[in-house]
Motif scaffolding. Structure first.
Motif, PDB file in Angstrom:
ATOM      1  N   ILE A  56      -0.893   9.373   2.498  1.00  0.00           N
ATOM      2  CA  ILE A  56      -1.268   7.965   2.692  1.00  0.00           C
ATOM      3  C   ILE A  56      -0.015   7.108   2.852  1.00  0.00           C
ATOM      4  O   ILE A  56       0.054   6.249   3.734  1.00  0.00           O
ATOM      5  CB  ILE A  56      -2.158   7.463   1.537  1.00  0.00           C
ATOM      6  N   ALA A  57       0.977   7.339   2.004  1.00  0.00           N
ATOM      7  CA  ALA A  57       2.226   6.560   2.108  1.00  0.00           C
ATOM      8  C   ALA A  57       2.871   6.777   3.473  1.00  0.00           C
ATOM      9  O   ALA A  57       3.259   5.819   4.145  1.00  0.00           O
ATOM     10  CB  ALA A  57       3.183   6.959   0.986  1.00  0.00           C
ATOM     11  N   TYR A  58       2.971   8.033   3.903  1.00  0.00           N
ATOM     12  CA  TYR A  58       3.564   8.340   5.209  1.00  0.00           C
ATOM     13  C   TYR A  58       2.712   7.770   6.336  1.00  0.00           C
ATOM     14  O   TYR A  58       3.230   7.204   7.307  1.00  0.00           O
ATOM     15  CB  TYR A  58       3.713   9.861   5.355  1.00  0.00           C
ATOM     16  N   GLY A  59       1.420   7.905   6.195  1.00  0.00           N
ATOM     17  CA  GLY A  59       0.521   7.408   7.225  1.00  0.00           C
ATOM     18  C   GLY A  59       0.620   5.910   7.419  1.00  0.00           C
ATOM     19  O   GLY A  59       0.670   5.415   8.552  1.00  0.00           O
ATOM     20  N   ARG A  60       0.683   5.172   6.312  1.00  0.00           N
ATOM     21  CA  ARG A  60       0.763   3.718   6.411  1.00  0.00           C
ATOM     22  C   ARG A  60       2.174   3.229   6.728  1.00  0.00           C
ATOM     23  O   ARG A  60       2.356   2.115   7.191  1.00  0.00           O
ATOM     24  CB  ARG A  60       0.244   3.065   5.128  1.00  0.00           C
ATOM     25  N   THR A  87       0.843  -1.201   0.000  1.00  0.00           N
ATOM     26  CA  THR A  87       0.000   0.000   0.000  1.00  0.00           C
ATOM     27  C   THR A  87       0.875   1.246   0.000  1.00  0.00           C
ATOM     28  O   THR A  87       0.593   2.208  -0.718  1.00  0.00           O
ATOM     29  CB  THR A  87      -0.946  -0.006   1.218  1.00  0.00           C
ATOM     30  N   VAL A  88       1.950   1.222   0.759  1.00  0.00           N
ATOM     31  CA  VAL A  88       2.895   2.346   0.790  1.00  0.00           C
ATOM     32  C   VAL A  88       3.536   2.516  -0.584  1.00  0.00           C
ATOM     33  O   VAL A  88       3.665   3.639  -1.090  1.00  0.00           O
ATOM     34  CB  VAL A  88       3.967   2.136   1.883  1.00  0.00           C
ATOM     35  N   VAL A  89       3.906   1.416  -1.203  1.00  0.00           N
ATOM     36  CA  VAL A  89       4.526   1.471  -2.536  1.00  0.00           C
ATOM     37  C   VAL A  89       3.540   2.046  -3.553  1.00  0.00           C
ATOM     38  O   VAL A  89       3.892   2.925  -4.348  1.00  0.00           O
ATOM     39  CB  VAL A  89       5.017   0.067  -2.970  1.00  0.00           C
ATOM     40  N   ALA A  90       2.298   1.563  -3.528  1.00  0.00           N
ATOM     41  CA  ALA A  90       1.285   2.045  -4.478  1.00  0.00           C
ATOM     42  C   ALA A  90       1.048   3.541  -4.304  1.00  0.00           C
ATOM     43  O   ALA A  90       1.015   4.291  -5.292  1.00  0.00           O
ATOM     44  CB  ALA A  90      -0.016   1.267  -4.296  1.00  0.00           C
ATOM     45  N   ALA A  91       0.907   3.992  -3.067  1.00  0.00           N
ATOM     46  CA  ALA A  91       0.682   5.415  -2.816  1.00  0.00           C
ATOM     47  C   ALA A  91       1.892   6.251  -3.244  1.00  0.00           C
ATOM     48  O   ALA A  91       1.735   7.338  -3.804  1.00  0.00           O
ATOM     49  CB  ALA A  91       0.364   5.646  -1.342  1.00  0.00           C
ATOM     50  N   SER A  92       3.081   5.730  -3.019  1.00  0.00           N
ATOM     51  CA  SER A  92       4.302   6.453  -3.419  1.00  0.00           C
ATOM     52  C   SER A  92       4.405   6.573  -4.938  1.00  0.00           C
ATOM     53  O   SER A  92       4.793   7.626  -5.457  1.00  0.00           O
ATOM     54  CB  SER A  92       5.538   5.745  -2.868  1.00  0.00           C
ATOM     55  N   ILE A  93       4.067   5.510  -5.640  1.00  0.00           N
ATOM     56  CA  ILE A  93       4.093   5.552  -7.106  1.00  0.00           C
ATOM     57  C   ILE A  93       3.101   6.587  -7.616  1.00  0.00           C
ATOM     58  O   ILE A  93       3.410   7.371  -8.525  1.00  0.00           O
ATOM     59  CB  ILE A  93       3.813   4.154  -7.693  1.00  0.00           C
ATOM     60  N   LEU A  94       1.900   6.603  -7.047  1.00  0.00           N
ATOM     61  CA  LEU A  94       0.897   7.576  -7.487  1.00  0.00           C
ATOM     62  C   LEU A  94       1.307   9.000  -7.137  1.00  0.00           C
ATOM     63  O   LEU A  94       1.028   9.930  -7.900  1.00  0.00           O
ATOM     64  CB  LEU A  94      -0.467   7.228  -6.890  1.00  0.00           C
ATOM     65  N   ALA A  95       1.999   9.189  -6.026  1.00  0.00           N
ATOM     66  CA  ALA A  95       2.513  10.519  -5.683  1.00  0.00           C
ATOM     67  C   ALA A  95       3.550  10.967  -6.713  1.00  0.00           C
ATOM     68  O   ALA A  95       3.536  12.119  -7.158  1.00  0.00           O
ATOM     69  CB  ALA A  95       3.115  10.515  -4.285  1.00  0.00           C
ATOM     70  N   ALA A  96       4.425  10.061  -7.099  1.00  0.00           N
ATOM     71  CA  ALA A  96       5.442  10.388  -8.109  1.00  0.00           C
ATOM     72  C   ALA A  96       4.789  10.653  -9.473  1.00  0.00           C
ATOM     73  O   ALA A  96       5.205  11.563 -10.198  1.00  0.00           O
ATOM     74  CB  ALA A  96       6.455   9.252  -8.220  1.00  0.00           C
ATOM     75  N   GLU A  97       3.760   9.881  -9.784  1.00  0.00           N
ATOM     76  CA  GLU A  97       3.053  10.088 -11.051  1.00  0.00           C
ATOM     77  C   GLU A  97       2.428  11.485 -11.087  1.00  0.00           C
ATOM     78  O   GLU A  97       2.381  12.119 -12.145  1.00  0.00           O
ATOM     79  CB  GLU A  97       1.968   9.020 -11.217  1.00  0.00           C
TER      80      GLU A  97
END
Length: 123
Positions: free
Chosen positions: A112-116, A72-82
């Protein structure tokens, strides 16, 4: 905090799911209305849409099952970078409202990434 993160994850999954479906399946229909869609080749938009759909699943399932919740952290990080890519694309075409939306979504994904990862990890 856990409830807030879940609400944000679900809302983000709905938004990015719709965006991914649009880029993969409805691109020809909507691309005429959005000048910035000409900034990248159609294949790139399709790949970004597929990435969004995969990350949409990654925002929910790993944490819900809990099977590898760090995904979940990885997915949120990818979307943040996108979101940074989208800010660049929309800035090139001076689409200010879309820049703002991309920035807000990017910050939401980063939260979300930081939160999780830090605030309320799912173990």
């Amino acid at each position: 905090m856990n409830i807030l993160l879940w609400v944000l994850q679900i809302l983000a999954a709905l938004i990015y799911g719709a965006s991914g479906i649009m880029k993969v399946f409805l691109f020809d229909k909507v691309s005429g209305d959005v000048p910035s869609f000409g900034a990248l080749p159609r294949r790139v938009w399709t790949l970004l849409g597929i990435l969004e759909l995969v990350c949409t699943v990654g925002l929910i399932l790993p944490s819900a099952l809990p099977w590898r919740p760090q995904l979940t952290v990885v997915a949120a990080s990818i979307l943040a970078a996108e979101s940074l890519l989208f800010i660049w694309v929309h800035a090139k075409y001076r689409e200010v409202p879309t820049i703002i939306v991309s920035a807000v979504l990017g910050l939401l994904m980063a939260f979300i990434a930081y939160g999780r990862l830090v605030l309320q990890p799912i173990l």
